[in-house]
Design a protein around this motif. Structure first.
Motif, PDB file in Angstrom:
ATOM      1  N   ILE A 422     -34.527 -55.661 -29.325  1.00  0.00           N
ATOM      2  CA  ILE A 422     -33.926 -54.723 -28.635  1.00  0.00           C
ATOM      3  C   ILE A 422     -33.168 -53.586 -29.635  1.00  0.00           C
ATOM      4  O   ILE A 422     -33.057 -54.031 -30.789  1.00  0.00           O
ATOM      5  N   GLU A 423     -32.831 -52.527 -29.190  1.00  0.00           N
ATOM      6  CA  GLU A 423     -32.326 -51.410 -29.934  1.00  0.00           C
ATOM      7  C   GLU A 423     -30.636 -51.552 -29.360  1.00  0.00           C
ATOM      8  O   GLU A 423     -30.608 -50.798 -28.235  1.00  0.00           O
ATOM      9  N   PRO A 424     -29.716 -51.939 -29.895  1.00  0.00           N
ATOM     10  CA  PRO A 424     -28.333 -51.827 -29.692  1.00  0.00           C
ATOM     11  C   PRO A 424     -27.592 -50.412 -29.481  1.00  0.00           C
ATOM     12  O   PRO A 424     -28.153 -49.365 -30.344  1.00  0.00           O
ATOM     13  N   LEU A 425     -26.942 -50.161 -28.509  1.00  0.00           N
ATOM     14  CA  LEU A 425     -26.465 -49.006 -28.214  1.00  0.00           C
ATOM     15  C   LEU A 425     -24.894 -49.142 -28.459  1.00  0.00           C
ATOM     16  O   LEU A 425     -24.244 -48.140 -29.067  1.00  0.00           O
ATOM     17  N   ALA A 426     -24.149 -50.216 -28.038  1.00  0.00           N
ATOM     18  CA  ALA A 426     -22.898 -50.322 -28.012  1.00  0.00           C
ATOM     19  C   ALA A 426     -22.535 -51.903 -27.926  1.00  0.00           C
ATOM     20  O   ALA A 426     -22.975 -52.569 -26.870  1.00  0.00           O
ATOM     21  N   ALA A 427     -21.715 -52.374 -28.704  1.00  0.00           N
ATOM     22  CA  ALA A 427     -21.177 -53.619 -28.490  1.00  0.00           C
ATOM     23  C   ALA A 427     -19.768 -53.756 -28.120  1.00  0.00           C
ATOM     24  O   ALA A 427     -19.050 -52.719 -27.937  1.00  0.00           O
ATOM     25  N   PHE A 428     -19.464 -54.542 -27.181  1.00  0.00           N
ATOM     26  CA  PHE A 428     -18.081 -54.538 -26.408  1.00  0.00           C
ATOM     27  C   PHE A 428     -17.895 -55.959 -26.212  1.00  0.00           C
ATOM     28  O   PHE A 428     -18.351 -56.903 -26.244  1.00  0.00           O
ATOM     29  N   MET A 429     -16.356 -55.931 -25.889  1.00  0.00           N
ATOM     30  CA  MET A 429     -15.831 -57.318 -25.318  1.00  0.00           C
ATOM     31  C   MET A 429     -15.460 -57.194 -24.118  1.00  0.00           C
ATOM     32  O   MET A 429     -14.702 -56.166 -23.894  1.00  0.00           O
ATOM     33  N   THR A 430     -15.528 -57.964 -23.117  1.00  0.00           N
ATOM     34  CA  THR A 430     -14.972 -57.970 -21.737  1.00  0.00           C
ATOM     35  C   THR A 430     -13.590 -58.412 -21.740  1.00  0.00           C
ATOM     36  O   THR A 430     -12.994 -58.931 -22.778  1.00  0.00           O
TER      37      THR A 430
END
Length: 479
Positions: A422-430
């Motif tokens: 995969i190519e990451p776009l954005a990491a986030f925390m719910t």
């Protein structure tokens, strides 16, 4: 027999309503019927514009362009405003405020001519600003720091600072001007400030640290605040000792709250971004009245001068929805700028003329496209909007349906099922409600929509962090 009615009572009778006075003013003020002299404004975060709507026919008249779109606004020599976000209006309806988070500014705009009269630069990441009810000061919530910046309304100059808990989200005033209510976006506490002495008169414990919006009822009895991270709305007494009255479970990405007073009573309208709904509650017994489907990610909302309409900015639809408060249904949608955030409705904003000065067409910023991500059961749970910025798009995903307080990655995959590299776009925390608002920038539309099969990419959400990702949990839904 001769009857001497007070002027306020006479104005109320002439307005044709048993109840009068719309937020943010007092209940004793007369209602003002909708006319072509009124304006509805939205602050458009991704096009860096203020949209200007004539509510008499619900038409976009044009935009006040405060800045450029990406990538022009990334230059070190860029002088425009960035991330136009918050809004406020003076009690005399002559001055509009537009708050730009990225450029730390407050723009003072003449409502009659749409001209920027003054720009004041303040502290880090201001969020919202509002005039005191006497019109003499503007209080700006400096969310990136721990204070309220007090500006002279006539000159725009900063004259004082009021220390508050870290991350003030918004200040709104009691209709009589005695108190300023300041909720926090980083600390679980709302403070009540005595406006005259500028000292803290009370404290209210928030049930979470993230309050984006706060509003006082026109009857001066209650203050409502939203908690975006846990999907709740709190109500507390507007007078000492400022006791909490009610907490309502409203839904994921609960955004803003405002009020309408009609012949049927006083009602709170709350935008629920994760459900694409506005929920309506009575303010006397807090009973639910209606749930109104609106469109993608409803954010700011404001009543018309007579309470017959509620105007709602749809953040991920580039539209405003118009709600009829008698039927609690959407009766119109209006194309506006990209990513509307704060909004205001201003009666008699343009007392003379057509009010078209200094307005520009929306242009390329009026284009956007949408994608949907589905969960394991195939049902759509996350809506993604791609805001066109020329070759690039600003992506915003209203993520819902995930486990709370867990790390995830929004990414591109060559496989529609999300397996493989995969190519990451954005990491986030719910957040605690299992939701999040996620942003990215790139030529995403070109690779996710209509690209040749060899170059095609699919949006996915996978568990974990960049470099440590796990299984896909949401996949781009086929059109």
């Amino acid at each position: 027999m001769k009857t001497n009615l007070p002027l306020v009572a006479l104005a109320t009778l002439l307005s044709g309503s048993a109840l009068a006075g719309q937020a943010p003013g007092p209940a004793a003020s007369p209602d003002i019927p909708i006319s072509a002299r009124d304006r509805f404004y939205s602050s458009d975060q991704f096009s860096n514009t203020v949209s200007v709507v004539n509510p008499a026919d619900n038409k976009l008249l044009g935009v006040i362009r405060l800045g450029d779109i990406t990538p022009a606004n990334l230059s070190p020599l860029y002088r425009g405003q960035l991330l136009v976000h918050g809004m406020g209006v003076s009690p005399d309806a002559k001055t509009l405020l537009a708050i730009s988070i990225g450029s730390n500014s407050v723009s003072f705009i003449d409502t009659a001519t749409n001209a920027v009269r003054q720009t004041t630069y303040v502290g880090r990441s201001p969020h919202e600003a509002f005039f005191t009810p006497d019109g003499r000061e503007v209080w700006v919530s400096i969310r990136g720091e721990d204070y309220i910046a007090v500006l002279d309304a006539a000159t725009g100059k900063e004259t004082a600072r009021i220390t508050v808990p870290n991350g003030p989200g918004m200040t709104i005033f009691s209709p009589d001007g005695r108190y300023g209510y300041v909720c926090s976006s980083f600390s679980p506490e709302t403070v009540v400030i005595d406006v005259k002495s500028r000292t803290i008169a009370g404290r209210v414990k928030q049930e979470s640290p993230f309050c984006p919006d706060i509003a006082a009822t026109p009857d001066g009895a209650q203050v409502w605040l939203t908690l975006k991270d846990v999907g709740r709305t709190m109500v507390f007494d507007a007078k000492p000792p400022f006791a909490v009255i009610k907490t309502i479970e409203t839904g994921p990405l609960t955004n803003h709250v405002n009020f309408a007073r009609t012949k049927s009573g006083q009602f709170a309208y709350v935008t629920i971004g994760g459900l694409n709904q506005v929920k309506v509650f009575r303010t006397d017994d807090f009973s639910p009245v209606a749930t109104i489907p609106t469109g993608a990610l409803p954010h700011g909302l404001w009543p018309s001068g007579d309470g017959s309409r509620i105007y709602v900015g749809l953040e991920n639809a580039d539209q405003a929805a118009v709600i009829d408060t008698a039927s609690n249904t959407v009766i119109a949608t209006i194309p506006i700028g990209q990513g509307p955030q704060g909004v205001v409705y201003v009666p008699n904003a343009v007392p003379d003329g057509d009010g078209m000065q200094n307005l520009q067409p929306l242009g390329a910023a009026g284009k956007s496209s949408t994608l949907t991500l589905s969960g394991a059961d195939g049902k759509p749970v996350t809506q993604v909007t791609l805001f066109d910025q020329g070759v690039l798009q600003t992506l915003q995903a209203a993520v819902t349906g995930l486990p709370p307080k867990k790390p995830f990655v929004l990414a591109l995959s060559t496989d529609p099922k999300g397996s493989g590299a995969i190519e990451p776009l954005a990491a986030f925390m719910t957040n605690p409600a299992g939701a999040a608002v996620v942003n990215a920038i790139g030529p995403i539309r070109q690779v996710t929509q209509g690209a040749p099969e060899a170059a095609r990419r699919y949006l996915v959400i996978v568990e974990g962090k960049p470099g440590e990702t796990g299984s896909p949990v949401q996949l781009q839904k086929a059109p």
